[in-house]
Design an enzyme around this catalytic site. Structure first.
Site, PDB file in Angstrom:
ATOM      1  CG  ASP A 182      -2.025   1.017   1.185  1.00  0.00           C
ATOM      2  OD1 ASP A 182      -2.315   1.517   0.088  1.00  0.00           O
ATOM      3  OD2 ASP A 182      -2.590   1.325   2.249  1.00  0.00           O
TER       4      ASP A 182
ATOM      5  CG  ASN B  58      -3.883 -12.821  -6.364  1.00  0.00           C
ATOM      6  OD1 ASN B  58      -4.859 -13.187  -5.711  1.00  0.00           O
ATOM      7  ND2 ASN B  58      -3.999 -12.301  -7.576  1.00  0.00           N
TER       8      ASN B  58
ATOM      9  CE  LYS C  80       1.153 -15.403  -8.769  1.00  0.00           C
ATOM     10  NZ  LYS C  80      -0.155 -15.950  -8.819  1.00  0.00           N
TER      11      LYS C  80
ATOM     12  NE  ARG D 269     -13.263  12.961  -7.854  1.00  0.00           N
ATOM     13  CZ  ARG D 269     -13.643  12.314  -6.746  1.00  0.00           C
ATOM     14  NH1 ARG D 269     -12.778  12.137  -5.773  1.00  0.00           N
ATOM     15  NH2 ARG D 269     -14.865  11.867  -6.599  1.00  0.00           N
ATOM     16  CE  LYS D 270     -13.028   5.648 -12.159  1.00  0.00           C
ATOM     17  NZ  LYS D 270     -14.141   4.743 -12.498  1.00  0.00           N
TER      18      LYS D 270
HETATM   19  C1  LIG Z   1       2.017   9.049   0.286  1.00  0.00           C
HETATM   20  C2  LIG Z   1       1.197   8.100   1.043  1.00  0.00           C
HETATM   21  C3  LIG Z   1       1.597   6.654   0.981  1.00  0.00           C
HETATM   22  C4  LIG Z   1       0.788   5.877   1.953  1.00  0.00           C
HETATM   23  C5  LIG Z   1      -0.296   5.120   1.242  1.00  0.00           C
HETATM   24  C6  LIG Z   1      -1.344   4.733   2.232  1.00  0.00           C
HETATM   25  C7  LIG Z   1      -2.668   5.079   1.629  1.00  0.00           C
HETATM   26  C8  LIG Z   1      -3.787   4.590   2.488  1.00  0.00           C
HETATM   27  O1  LIG Z   1      -3.689   3.580   3.103  1.00  0.00           O
HETATM   28  S1  LIG Z   1      -5.202   5.489   2.545  1.00  0.00           S
HETATM   29  C9  LIG Z   1      -6.121   4.688   3.833  1.00  0.00           C
HETATM   30  C10 LIG Z   1      -7.079   3.658   3.343  1.00  0.00           C
HETATM   31  N1  LIG Z   1      -8.084   4.241   2.519  1.00  0.00           N
HETATM   32  C11 LIG Z   1      -9.162   4.881   3.040  1.00  0.00           C
HETATM   33  O2  LIG Z   1      -9.327   5.004   4.227  1.00  0.00           O
HETATM   34  C12 LIG Z   1     -10.119   5.460   2.030  1.00  0.00           C
HETATM   35  C13 LIG Z   1     -11.571   5.291   2.475  1.00  0.00           C
HETATM   36  N2  LIG Z   1     -12.434   5.626   1.352  1.00  0.00           N
HETATM   37  C14 LIG Z   1     -12.824   6.909   1.142  1.00  0.00           C
HETATM   38  O3  LIG Z   1     -12.577   7.796   1.942  1.00  0.00           O
HETATM   39  C15 LIG Z   1     -13.548   7.208  -0.125  1.00  0.00           C
HETATM   40  O4  LIG Z   1     -14.199   6.058  -0.599  1.00  0.00           O
HETATM   41  C16 LIG Z   1     -12.620   7.752  -1.235  1.00  0.00           C
HETATM   42  C17 LIG Z   1     -11.957   9.054  -0.751  1.00  0.00           C
HETATM   43  C18 LIG Z   1     -11.511   6.726  -1.576  1.00  0.00           C
HETATM   44  C19 LIG Z   1     -13.405   8.000  -2.503  1.00  0.00           C
HETATM   45  O5  LIG Z   1     -14.495   8.793  -2.141  1.00  0.00           O
HETATM   46  P1  LIG Z   1     -15.035   9.935  -3.129  1.00  0.00           P
HETATM   47  O6  LIG Z   1     -14.000  10.972  -3.355  1.00  0.00           O
HETATM   48  O7  LIG Z   1     -16.336  10.351  -2.583  1.00  0.00           O
HETATM   49  O8  LIG Z   1     -15.159   9.136  -4.490  1.00  0.00           O
HETATM   50  P2  LIG Z   1     -16.479   8.610  -5.184  1.00  0.00           P
HETATM   51  O9  LIG Z   1     -17.172   9.806  -5.782  1.00  0.00           O
HETATM   52  O10 LIG Z   1     -17.261   7.713  -4.302  1.00  0.00           O
HETATM   53  O11 LIG Z   1     -15.836   7.727  -6.322  1.00  0.00           O
HETATM   54  C20 LIG Z   1     -15.067   8.302  -7.371  1.00  0.00           C
HETATM   55  C21 LIG Z   1     -14.940   7.240  -8.434  1.00  0.00           C
HETATM   56  O12 LIG Z   1     -14.179   6.138  -7.904  1.00  0.00           O
HETATM   57  C22 LIG Z   1     -14.950   4.932  -7.935  1.00  0.00           C
HETATM   58  N3  LIG Z   1     -14.662   4.178  -6.716  1.00  0.00           N
HETATM   59  C23 LIG Z   1     -14.585   4.664  -5.443  1.00  0.00           C
HETATM   60  N4  LIG Z   1     -14.257   3.677  -4.598  1.00  0.00           N
HETATM   61  C24 LIG Z   1     -14.125   2.555  -5.332  1.00  0.00           C
HETATM   62  C25 LIG Z   1     -13.808   1.206  -5.026  1.00  0.00           C
HETATM   63  N5  LIG Z   1     -13.531   0.801  -3.796  1.00  0.00           N
HETATM   64  N6  LIG Z   1     -13.760   0.314  -6.042  1.00  0.00           N
HETATM   65  C26 LIG Z   1     -14.014   0.701  -7.329  1.00  0.00           C
HETATM   66  N7  LIG Z   1     -14.333   1.975  -7.682  1.00  0.00           N
HETATM   67  C27 LIG Z   1     -14.384   2.881  -6.697  1.00  0.00           C
HETATM   68  C28 LIG Z   1     -16.412   5.406  -7.983  1.00  0.00           C
HETATM   69  O13 LIG Z   1     -17.243   4.421  -8.575  1.00  0.00           O
HETATM   70  C29 LIG Z   1     -16.292   6.650  -8.849  1.00  0.00           C
HETATM   71  O14 LIG Z   1     -16.138   6.239 -10.178  1.00  0.00           O
HETATM   72  P3  LIG Z   1     -16.744   7.136 -11.401  1.00  0.00           P
HETATM   73  O15 LIG Z   1     -16.035   8.469 -11.302  1.00  0.00           O
HETATM   74  O16 LIG Z   1     -16.383   6.371 -12.633  1.00  0.00           O
HETATM   75  O17 LIG Z   1     -18.205   7.228 -11.155  1.00  0.00           O
END
Ligand SMILES: CCCCCCCC(=O)SCCNC(=O)CCNC(=O)[C@H](O)C(C)(C)COP(=O)(O)OP(=O)(O)OC[C@H]1O[C@@H](n2cnc3c(N)ncnc32)[C@H](O)[C@@H]1OP(=O)(O)O
Length: 239
Positions: free
Chosen positions: A160, A182, A184, A205-206
């Protein structure tokens, strides 16, 4: 493996051996000078060799530092806790910024929370032209899962962090939305592995990334992963 584990355990013994009831500043004149001085403390960059690093890790580090000389690769520094512009930017996504400020003053990067050699020892290099990172990782004795091998959660954490950096450099303020791994082959404790991450595509944004974890000689494929990172929407609050 044995040598790096021994170095890590020596660090642990030194820590355990510290006298109780004496403040850290009283024990450590360097720390005391820092605490009582007005000079600015420069945060320690942990993405540099320390005595717990094995020969393999040092060798790979030197090879990548060579690659940095022509500017194609860049070593990414890494701090335990550093209040950066990025921390400031993240704050805007939280409603209660006072609470966030209090929490951030004590916060430490999860992967840098252990003493040298006991947990995550790693350095990440970035290649901007190829939009990829290479993370050199040595997992210490505190990351054990099945005896003698790394815990899956520790592997996931490192993936991550490595994939996250690969997304954050082009993407800015991103968070992990999906991480699919995965496992392995089990990764031996205290061994060195190479985590290769690649930005595959950006759709709005993805950010879609892929990753593999291999042995130093590239013969063993330990894990494969894909990740979806979302660039945060400045119009939306996270809480
Ligand atoms: C430098 C740093 C290095 C360290 C790396 C560590 C990073 C981390 O661990 S972060 C901590 C773990 N992650 C989290 O806690 C995140 C929790 N989730 C969230 O807060 C929200 O779901 C967030 C911010 C990811 C997205 O929310 P939001 O901005 O409202 O996006 P949202 O509008 O729902 O979705 C945007 C697009 O992404 C898609 N999407 C969102 N989540 C997912 C998912 N899980 N799977 C597939 N698609 C998704 C949506 O379908 C949408 O697609 P489209 O634009 O085509 O319609």
């Amino acid at each position: 493996m044995l040598r790096s584990c021994t170095a890590a355990l020596r660090t642990l013994q030194a820590l355990r051996g510290r006298r109780e009831g004496v403040s850290p500043a009283a024990r450590d004149p360097v720390l005391a000078r820092r605490w009582f001085s007005t000079e600015k403390v420069i945060p320690k960059d942990h993405a540099l060799p320390n005595p717990s690093w094995s020969k393999d890790l040092r060798l790979l580090f030197d090879q990548f530092m060579k690659k940095c000389e022509d500017g194609s690769w860049e070593r990414l520094p890494s701090y335990k806790s550093k209040y950066t512009q990025k921390s400031e930017d993240f704050k805007t996504y939280f409603l209660d910024s006072k609470l966030v400020k209090e929490q951030l003053s004590q916060a430490q990067l999860f992967t840098r929370g252990y003493e040298d050699g006991l947990g995550f020892e790693y350095v990440i290099f970035y290649n901007d032209d190829e939009k990829r990172t290479v993370c050199l990782f040595q997992g210490g004795p505190y990351l054990q899962g099945v005896p003698g091998f790394l815990h899956g959660g520790a592997i996931a954490t490192m993936i991550d962090a490595a994939v996250g950096m690969c997304a954050a450099i082009p993407g800015g303020i991103v968070m992990t939305a999906n991480l699919n791994i995965n496992f392995k082959r089990p990764i031996p404790l205290c061994s060195v592995v190479v985590i290769n991450s690649q930005l595959d595509k950006i759709e709005g944004r993805k950010l879609f990334l892929s990753c593999n974890v291999r042995s130093v000689d590239e013969k063993i494929l330990y894990s494969e992963a894909t990740g979806l990172f979302i660039k945060l929407d400045p119009e939306k609050s996270l809480i």
